[in-house]
Design an enzyme around this catalytic site. Sequence first.
Site, PDB file in Angstrom:
ATOM      1  N   CYS A   1       0.831  -1.215   0.000  1.00 16.31           N
ATOM      2  CA  CYS A   1       0.000   0.000   0.000  1.00 16.31           C
ATOM      3  C   CYS A   1       0.863   1.262   0.000  1.00 16.31           C
ATOM      4  CB  CYS A   1      -0.962  -0.024   1.180  1.00 16.31           C
ATOM      5  SG  CYS A   1      -0.191  -0.424   2.759  1.00 16.31           S
TER       6      CYS A   1
HETATM    7  N1  LIG Z   1      -3.810  -3.711   5.753  1.00 13.12           N
HETATM    8  C1  LIG Z   1      -3.354  -3.127   4.650  1.00 13.12           C
HETATM    9  O1  LIG Z   1      -3.506  -1.908   4.438  1.00 13.12           O
HETATM   10  C2  LIG Z   1      -2.622  -3.928   3.633  1.00 13.12           C
HETATM   11  C3  LIG Z   1      -2.393  -5.272   3.761  1.00 13.12           C
HETATM   12  N2  LIG Z   1      -1.692  -5.953   2.792  1.00 13.12           N
HETATM   13  C4  LIG Z   1      -1.366  -7.351   2.950  1.00 13.12           C
HETATM   14  O2  LIG Z   1      -2.515  -8.152   3.089  1.00 13.12           O
HETATM   15  C5  LIG Z   1      -2.206  -9.272   3.921  1.00 13.12           C
HETATM   16  C6  LIG Z   1      -3.205  -9.312   5.065  1.00 13.12           C
HETATM   17  O3  LIG Z   1      -3.059  -8.134   5.835  1.00 13.12           O
HETATM   18  P1  LIG Z   1      -4.201  -7.585   6.806  1.00 13.12           P
HETATM   19  O4  LIG Z   1      -5.526  -7.931   6.273  1.00 13.12           O
HETATM   20  O5  LIG Z   1      -3.862  -6.188   7.083  1.00 13.12           O
HETATM   21  O6  LIG Z   1      -3.919  -8.468   8.120  1.00 13.12           O
HETATM   22  P2  LIG Z   1      -4.942  -8.880   9.275  1.00 13.12           P
HETATM   23  O7  LIG Z   1      -4.117  -9.184  10.464  1.00 13.12           O
HETATM   24  O8  LIG Z   1      -6.023  -7.879   9.408  1.00 13.12           O
HETATM   25  O9  LIG Z   1      -5.591 -10.248   8.734  1.00 13.12           O
HETATM   26  C7  LIG Z   1      -4.824 -11.415   8.582  1.00 13.12           C
HETATM   27  C8  LIG Z   1      -5.695 -12.515   7.985  1.00 13.12           C
HETATM   28  O10 LIG Z   1      -4.890 -13.665   7.729  1.00 13.12           O
HETATM   29  C9  LIG Z   1      -5.353 -14.773   8.510  1.00 13.12           C
HETATM   30  N3  LIG Z   1      -4.168 -15.479   9.004  1.00 13.12           N
HETATM   31  C10 LIG Z   1      -3.333 -15.093   9.994  1.00 13.12           C
HETATM   32  N4  LIG Z   1      -2.321 -15.978  10.123  1.00 13.12           N
HETATM   33  C11 LIG Z   1      -2.537 -16.943   9.193  1.00 13.12           C
HETATM   34  C12 LIG Z   1      -1.876 -18.140   8.825  1.00 13.12           C
HETATM   35  N5  LIG Z   1      -0.747 -18.525   9.436  1.00 13.12           N
HETATM   36  N6  LIG Z   1      -2.392 -18.892   7.829  1.00 13.12           N
HETATM   37  C13 LIG Z   1      -3.528 -18.532   7.205  1.00 13.12           C
HETATM   38  N7  LIG Z   1      -4.210 -17.397   7.508  1.00 13.12           N
HETATM   39  C14 LIG Z   1      -3.719 -16.622   8.481  1.00 13.12           C
HETATM   40  C15 LIG Z   1      -6.203 -14.188   9.595  1.00 13.12           C
HETATM   41  O11 LIG Z   1      -7.191 -15.145   9.954  1.00 13.12           O
HETATM   42  P3  LIG Z   1      -7.904 -15.195  11.422  1.00 13.12           P
HETATM   43  O12 LIG Z   1      -8.480 -13.831  11.653  1.00 13.12           O
HETATM   44  O13 LIG Z   1      -8.954 -16.228  11.258  1.00 13.12           O
HETATM   45  O14 LIG Z   1      -6.852 -15.560  12.399  1.00 13.12           O
HETATM   46  C16 LIG Z   1      -6.808 -12.963   8.895  1.00 13.12           C
HETATM   47  O15 LIG Z   1      -7.913 -13.350   8.089  1.00 13.12           O
HETATM   48  C17 LIG Z   1      -0.766  -9.082   4.413  1.00 13.12           C
HETATM   49  O16 LIG Z   1       0.133  -9.787   3.597  1.00 13.12           O
HETATM   50  C18 LIG Z   1      -0.579  -7.596   4.241  1.00 13.12           C
HETATM   51  O17 LIG Z   1       0.756  -7.266   4.131  1.00 13.12           O
HETATM   52  C19 LIG Z   1      -1.245  -5.323   1.663  1.00 13.12           C
HETATM   53  C20 LIG Z   1      -1.429  -3.997   1.491  1.00 13.12           C
HETATM   54  C21 LIG Z   1      -2.118  -3.191   2.470  1.00 13.12           C
HETATM   55  C1  LIG Z   2       0.589   1.069   9.590  1.00 13.92           C
HETATM   56  C2  LIG Z   2       1.342  -0.097   9.005  1.00 13.92           C
HETATM   57  O1  LIG Z   2       1.938  -0.872   9.711  1.00 13.92           O
HETATM   58  N1  LIG Z   2       1.313  -0.232   7.694  1.00 13.92           N
HETATM   59  C3  LIG Z   2       1.990  -1.313   7.060  1.00 13.92           C
HETATM   60  C4  LIG Z   2       1.396  -1.518   5.728  1.00 13.92           C
HETATM   61  C5  LIG Z   2       2.071  -2.651   5.063  1.00 13.92           C
HETATM   62  C6  LIG Z   2       1.210  -3.478   4.262  1.00 13.92           C
HETATM   63  O2  LIG Z   2       0.141  -3.800   4.634  1.00 13.92           O
HETATM   64  O3  LIG Z   2       1.731  -3.879   3.122  1.00 13.92           O
HETATM   65  P1  LIG Z   2       2.473  -5.293   2.998  1.00 13.92           P
HETATM   66  O4  LIG Z   2       1.520  -6.142   2.260  1.00 13.92           O
HETATM   67  O5  LIG Z   2       3.679  -5.023   2.204  1.00 13.92           O
HETATM   68  O6  LIG Z   2       2.838  -5.791   4.355  1.00 13.92           O
HETATM   69  C7  LIG Z   2       3.486  -1.055   6.946  1.00 13.92           C
HETATM   70  O7  LIG Z   2       3.886   0.073   6.763  1.00 13.92           O
HETATM   71  O8  LIG Z   2       4.235  -2.048   7.012  1.00 13.92           O
END
Ligand SMILES: NC(=O)C1=CN([C@@H]2O[C@H](COP(=O)(O)OP(=O)(O)OC[C@H]3O[C@@H](n4cnc5c(N)ncnc54)[C@H](OP(=O)(O)O)[C@@H]3O)[C@@H](O)[C@H]2O)C=CC1
Ligand SMILES: CC(=O)N[C@@H](CCC(=O)OP(=O)(O)O)C(=O)O
Length: 362
Positions: free
Chosen positions: A157
């Site tokens: 992001c």
């Molecule tokens: N948040 C953001 O702005 C952004 C996120 N991302 C990427 O998206 C991905 C998810 O991030 P985000 O949604 O923020 O994280 P969250 O912590 O909000 O959610 C994580 C999710 O993954 C599941 N999970 C956790 N551990 C495992 C595991 N070992 N095996 C399978 N499933 C698992 C959880 O399930 P449960 O709840 O059932 O435990 C939950 O559904 C990451 O790779 C992150 O870097 C990318 C860009 C931006």
């Molecule tokens: C506030 C905060 O912690 N933001 C995260 C967003 C990263 C993310 O979600 O992207 P990835 O899929 O590359 O992990 C960070 O800066 O690492």
Amino acid sequence: MTKYTVAVAGATGYAGGEALRILAMHPNFEVTCVAGHSSVGDRLGAHMPHIPQYADLIVEDTSADVLNGHDVIILALPHGASGALAARLDPNAVVVDLGADHRLESKQAWDDYYGGDFYEAWTYGMPELIVGRGQLGSYTRQRESLPGATRIAGPGCNVTAVTLAMQPALAEGMVKPKTLTADLAVGYSGAGKNLKRTNLLAAEAFGSATPYGVGGTHRHIPEILQNLAHAGGFADTDALRLAFTPMLVPMARGILAVVSGEMTDHAAALSDDEIHRIWADAYARQEFISVLPSGTLPATANVVGSNAAHVQVVADRRAGRLIAFAAIDNLNRGTAGQAVQSLNIALGLPEDAGLTKIGVAP
Ligand SMILES: NC(=O)C1=CN([C@@H]2O[C@H](COP(=O)(O)OP(=O)(O)OC[C@H]3O[C@@H](n4cnc5c(N)ncnc54)[C@H](OP(=O)(O)O)[C@@H]3O)[C@@H](O)[C@H]2O)C=CC1
Ligand SMILES: CC(=O)N[C@@H](CCC(=O)OP(=O)(O)O)C(=O)O
């Protein structure tokens, strides 16, 4: 109308939840499977009450057996969790990984910033990324690699905001590539639902602003350099240097990126209007990227809930630097919206299907 079935892994997290919200409004997709980790067996409605149409789906285990059999598979898992799983997914399914496992082209960069097993880079899911020049000097975009792709890597992001702000400067030789800085204000949801990527507790983060991932350590640095090297036509990232400092600020969603570089003589000789025109031309016909009129600055409130990026550029002539800005919604444009945009292109659907560039300000 063609309908595709979709399995979402990480469906109980923030990124997976935003994917579900967008898919719920998309005419061509139907979510038929949701998978999680600690929430297996729960009704999805217990975690995503804002998406009533999928509330009765039951969260399943995250395994290849569960995810296979659906046309599209979206992985929204912690980085490191999708690489091995992805290798066991149906080769005919279209898979989008929202995590980092398939973004980096360089194993060295992966080892330096992530560690653990390295998985090869997939087709990068940022349609507007400049990757070269075609005939008559027009840009070649990453969009052109997406039709028919079955393995797509969703960008980071912060990476999205920095790249969209600054790539015209690299493409047009307007900044010295070893003088780049990026400072970002980032909302809490970027850290996932437990704020875990910041090591802060909610009571420590609330009402406060604090930097994190400082000193050249943040994992998004190699991915930004990879993108800007493509935009600038550099053979590798050695030509670039970036000082990158994100700051956690009290808002649920949003990233405001302030990206700067020392102006080249070429840029310094241009008027403010000419500089602005270069950004406007770089994003002409890029439906989701708005280069704001001169004098109007981006604000995260104007893009929340949308796949839009609002971009601006100014010349600071006393400092001799170009300063570019981008505001995005980290969960939508920065993750799930961009992923659906890329999926649309991969599947031959209208690029904007199910997406909006209309925000919810204030
Ligand atoms: N948040 C953001 O702005 C952004 C996120 N991302 C990427 O998206 C991905 C998810 O991030 P985000 O949604 O923020 O994280 P969250 O912590 O909000 O959610 C994580 C999710 O993954 C599941 N999970 C956790 N551990 C495992 C595991 N070992 N095996 C399978 N499933 C698992 C959880 O399930 P449960 O709840 O059932 O435990 C939950 O559904 C990451 O790779 C992150 O870097 C990318 C860009 C931006
Ligand atoms: C506030 C905060 O912690 N933001 C995260 C967003 C990263 C993310 O979600 O992207 P990835 O899929 O590359 O992990 C960070 O800066 O690492």
